[in-house]
Write an enzyme that holds these catalytic residues in place. Structure first.
Site, PDB file in Angstrom:
ATOM      1  N   SER A 176       0.794  -1.134   0.037  1.00 31.17           N
ATOM      2  CA  SER A 176      -0.059  -0.009  -0.094  1.00 31.17           C
ATOM      3  C   SER A 176       0.967   1.373  -0.028  1.00 31.17           C
ATOM      4  CB  SER A 176      -1.022  -0.108   1.237  1.00 31.17           C
ATOM      5  OG  SER A 176      -1.895   0.994   1.131  1.00 31.17           O
TER       6      SER A 176
ATOM      7  N   ASP B 263      -8.844  -3.657  -5.545  1.00 31.35           N
ATOM      8  CA  ASP B 263      -8.864  -4.600  -4.440  1.00 31.35           C
ATOM      9  C   ASP B 263      -9.816  -4.018  -3.243  1.00 31.35           C
ATOM     10  OD1 ASP B 263      -7.535  -2.191  -3.084  1.00 31.35           O
ATOM     11  OD2 ASP B 263      -5.492  -3.025  -3.321  1.00 31.35           O
TER      12      ASP B 263
ATOM     13  N   HIS C 259      -7.614  -5.706  -0.379  1.00 30.39           N
ATOM     14  CA  HIS C 259      -6.452  -4.736   0.035  1.00 30.39           C
ATOM     15  C   HIS C 259      -5.608  -5.175   1.240  1.00 30.39           C
ATOM     16  CE1 HIS C 259      -4.002  -1.229  -0.450  1.00 30.39           C
ATOM     17  NE2 HIS C 259      -4.145  -0.882   0.777  1.00 30.39           N
TER      18      HIS C 259
END
Length: 533
Positions: A180, A387, A412
Site C-alpha cells: 500500500s 482491491d 487490499h
C-alpha cells in the site's frame, strides 16, 4: 468432501496433544528482505516526559480516548511534520525483533479475533518457512504513518535501516517488499536519495500500491472518516469520527488523493445531488459532478466549520491548504521517479473487488442543501475493478520499468496473506525449493491446498488421500513426556438424516516412532471416500 478428513486430522492432533511446530530451516544464502507497511500498518507508542511508554495504536482498552489524547495532531508547515496536540507526548515506533514486531500483529494482546489486527503476520511466517531468519535475512521498517511520505526524518531513518541491514548481512543487497502506501514512501526515497537506493537495493516488489492515489477512499475519508477494523471488533476500537479528525491533519492522507494530472481511463468524481431553485419559486434536485481539482473546493467548503474540542479548547480543523500544497510537491517529486538500472522492480496489484472510485452524496429525493451536510451524510460509491481500496488502474500505473505486473484476485489487506502472492514472491526472490507449478511466462500459479491431498473419482465415489509427517518437539502438557511408540487406526463416518447409509467415511493410520535425540516423528496416512449423490 475433504471436511471429514480435515476434522479427523485435527482430532489426531488433539489426541496426541501435539502442536505441529517444526524448527524452521535457515538458509544463510538468501538475500535480506525488508518489509515496509502501508498507512496504519505500524504499531505506535506514546512516550511522555518521564519516559513512560504505552501503545496507542493499536489497542482495545481505552482505545478511543488514548487515540484522541495522544495521536490527534496539527501540521507544522515550517517542517512538514505533523505534531501531536499533547506537547508532552512523543510518538515512536518500537524496534523490537529488528523492526518486525511493529508490523506483525498490530495489537499483540488481542486474543479473540486477532486476525483482524494481523498485518504482515502471515507473510512473516511464510518467509521463515522459506528459510529467512529474523535479524539476519528478514527485517521490518515501521514508521509514523501520520507523516508525509517524504518527511526528512523518515527518509533518514529509512536510509539508516538500509545501511544497517546491508552491514549485518555481510554486504548483500536488499530485497524490499512494500504494501500500500509503503510503496509511495519507498518511491519518495528512491527519488530523493537515488544513489543510496541503488547502493543497497537489489529488488523492489510493490504490493497494492496507490501510485496514482485512492480517490474514492480518500475523498470519503476526508469527509466522513474511516474504520480500519470492520465487523464486531470496531465496537472496541477507534470511532470513525475520531479517525476523521486525525486524517484531516495527516500529510500522508493528502498524498493519497487521486492524482488530478493522471490520464484516468475512468475519471474519479465527487457527485452531489444538490437542492436548486427551479426558477419558478420552487426547488428541484440536480446531480452535479466534480473532477479531482474541482472537488477540492467542495471538500474545503464542507469542512470549513469543522472543529474539535481538546483540553477544553475548541480547535478549528478545516481542510488544510498548507498540507495540500505540501502534498502537491510530493506528487511532483513522485512523477519524476527513475528506477536505477541495477534495481529490479515488480508490481502486484489487487483485482476482482468492487473499489470505490467516485463518491456520491444525497439523492434525488433527499438532496443536499448545505455542503456542511456532507460530513454526517452516508456516501454512496461508484466502483471500478481493484482491491476494494485501490483501483487496479492506479496500482498498475507505477511509471517505472517493471519486469512484471501481476493482478491477483484479493482485497487490499488480504493480498499480503494470499497464497498466490506467496508463490509469486517465492519465485521472484528465488527462495526455498523451485516451484514446478509456477509459470513465469503467464504468471499462472496453481494454488496450494491445506495439505498434500490427492483426489480422484471412481464408480460414483470421490476419493481423497493425504500423507503427512509431524515432528513432535514436546508435549503441550509436559515437556518431558514421551509418547509411547504405537500404530493406531482410526475411522469416522458421516451420516445423512440419521440413516445407516454413509455418505462419507474417513480412515487414518498413525505411526508414532520412538523418540530419538529428543524428537519424535509421527506419520499420518488418511483416506476419505464420499459417495457421489
Amino acid at each position: 468432501m475433504a471436511l471429514l478428513l480435515d476434522e479427523l486430522i485435527r482430532s489426531v492432533e488433539l489426541w496426541l496433544k501435539v502442536s505441529k511446530k517444526q524448527q524452521p530451516l535457515v538458509d544463510p544464502d538468501l538475500d535480506p528482505v525488508l518489509l515496509v507497511p502501508g498507512i496504519a500498518g505500524s504499531i505506535l507508542h506514546a512516550v511522555d516526559d518521564d519516559g513512560k511508554e504505552e501503545r496507542v495504536w493499536v489497542r482495545i482498552l481505552g482505545a478511543d480516548h488514548e487515540f484522541r489524547t495522544k495521536l490527534w495532531s496539527r501540521f507544522d508547515p515550517s517542517t512538514g511534520q505533523t505534531v501531536s496536540l499533547d506537547t508532552k507526548t512523543k510518538i515512536v515506533v518500537p524496534e523490537d525483533r529488528y523492526g518486525l514486531y511493529a508490523i506483525d500483529t498490530l495489537d499483540p494482546d488481542m486474543i479473540i479475533g486477532c486476525e483482524c489486527v494481523y498485518y504482515y503476520h502471515d507473510l512473516i511466517e511464510e518467509m521463515i518457512k522459506l528459510g529467512y531468519q529474523e535479524g539476519k535475512t528478514l527485517f521490518g521498517f515501521g514508521y509514523d504513518f501520520r507523516q508525509s511520505n517524504r518527511l526528512q526524518e523518515t527518509m533518514d531513518k529509512f536510509s539508516a535501516k538500509l545501511e544497517s541491514i546491508h552491514a549485518s548481512s555481510g554486504g548483500k543487497k536488499i530485497n524490499i517488499i512494500t504494501h500500500s502506501m509503503g510503496g509511495l514512501l519507498v518511491k519518495c526515497f528512491m527519488c530523493l536519495h537515488g544513489e543510496i537506493f541503488e547502493k543497497y537495493v537489489k529488488t523492489w516488489i510493490a504490493i497494492a500500491a496507490p501510485f496514482q492515489g485512492a480517490p474514492g477512499y480518500i475523498t470519503a475519508s476526508l469527509l466522513n472518516g474511516t474504520s480500519f477494523v470492520e465487523g464486531w471488533e470496531q465496537n472496541f476500537f477507534i470511532s470513525k469520527w475520531s479517525m476523521h479528525q486525525l486524517l484531516i491533519e495527516c500529510p500522508s492522507i493528502y498524498e493519497l488523493m487521486g492524482n488530478p494530472n493522471f490520464s484516468w481511463d475512468v475519471t474519479p468524481l465527487l457527485q452531489i445531488w444538490r437542492e436548486k431553485d427551479d426558477g419558478n419559486g420552487g426547488l428541484r434536485a440536480l446531480l452535479e459532478s466534480y473532477e479531482p481539482m474541482e472537488a477540492l473546493d467542495i471538500v474545503a467548503n464542507a469542512l470549513s466549520s469543522n472543529t474539535v474540542v481538546y483540553n477544553g479548547l475548541q480547535l478549528p480543523l478545516p481542510l488544510n491548504l498548507e498540507i495540500l500544497q505540501w502534498a502537491n510537491k510530493t506528487r511532483e517529486i513522485l512523477s519524476s521517479a527513475k528506477l536505477p538500472a541495477s534495481v529490479k522492480f515488480y508490481n502486484i496489484y489487487g483485482i476482482s473487488c468492487d473499489t470505490a472510485h467516485s463518491v456520491c452524496y444525497g439523492s434525488e429525493l433527499t438532496p443536499i442543501s448545505d455542503l456542511k451536510q456532507l460530513l454526517p451524510c452516508q456516501s454512496k460509491y461508484i466502483c471500478v475493478n481493484g482491491d476494494g481500496t485501490v483501483a487496479a488502474e492506479s496500482a498498475k500505473a507505477d511509471g517505472l520499468n517493471a519486469l512484471a505486473r501481476v493482478g491477483v484476485p484479493a482485497d487490499h489487506r488480504g493480498i499480503i496473506c494470499d497464497r498466490h502472492v506467496f508463490r509469486i514472491l517465492k519465485h521472484w526472490l528465488k527462495a526455498g525449493e523451485p516451484d514446478p507449478f509456477y509459470n513465469p511466462l503467464n504468471d499462472y500459479v496453481i494454488l496450494p491446498t491445506a495439505f498434500e491431498i490427492e483426489r480422484h473419482s471412481e464408480e460414483n465415489k470421490e476419493v481423497a488421500s493425504v500423507k503427512e509427517e509431524w515432528e513432535i518437539i514436546s508435549s503441550n502438557c509436559d515437556n518431558s513426556t514421551e509418547l509411547p511408540p504405537l500404530i493406531r487406526d482410526l475411522s469416522v463416518n458421516a451420516y445423512v438424516d440419521g440413516k445407516e447409509q454413509s455418505l462419507e467415511e474417513a480412515h487414518a493410520t498413525i505411526v508414532v516412532h520412538p523418540q530419538s535425540n529428543g524428537v519424535q516423528n509421527v506419520e499420518l496416512r488418511a483416506v476419505s471416500v464420499a459417495t457421489v449423490v
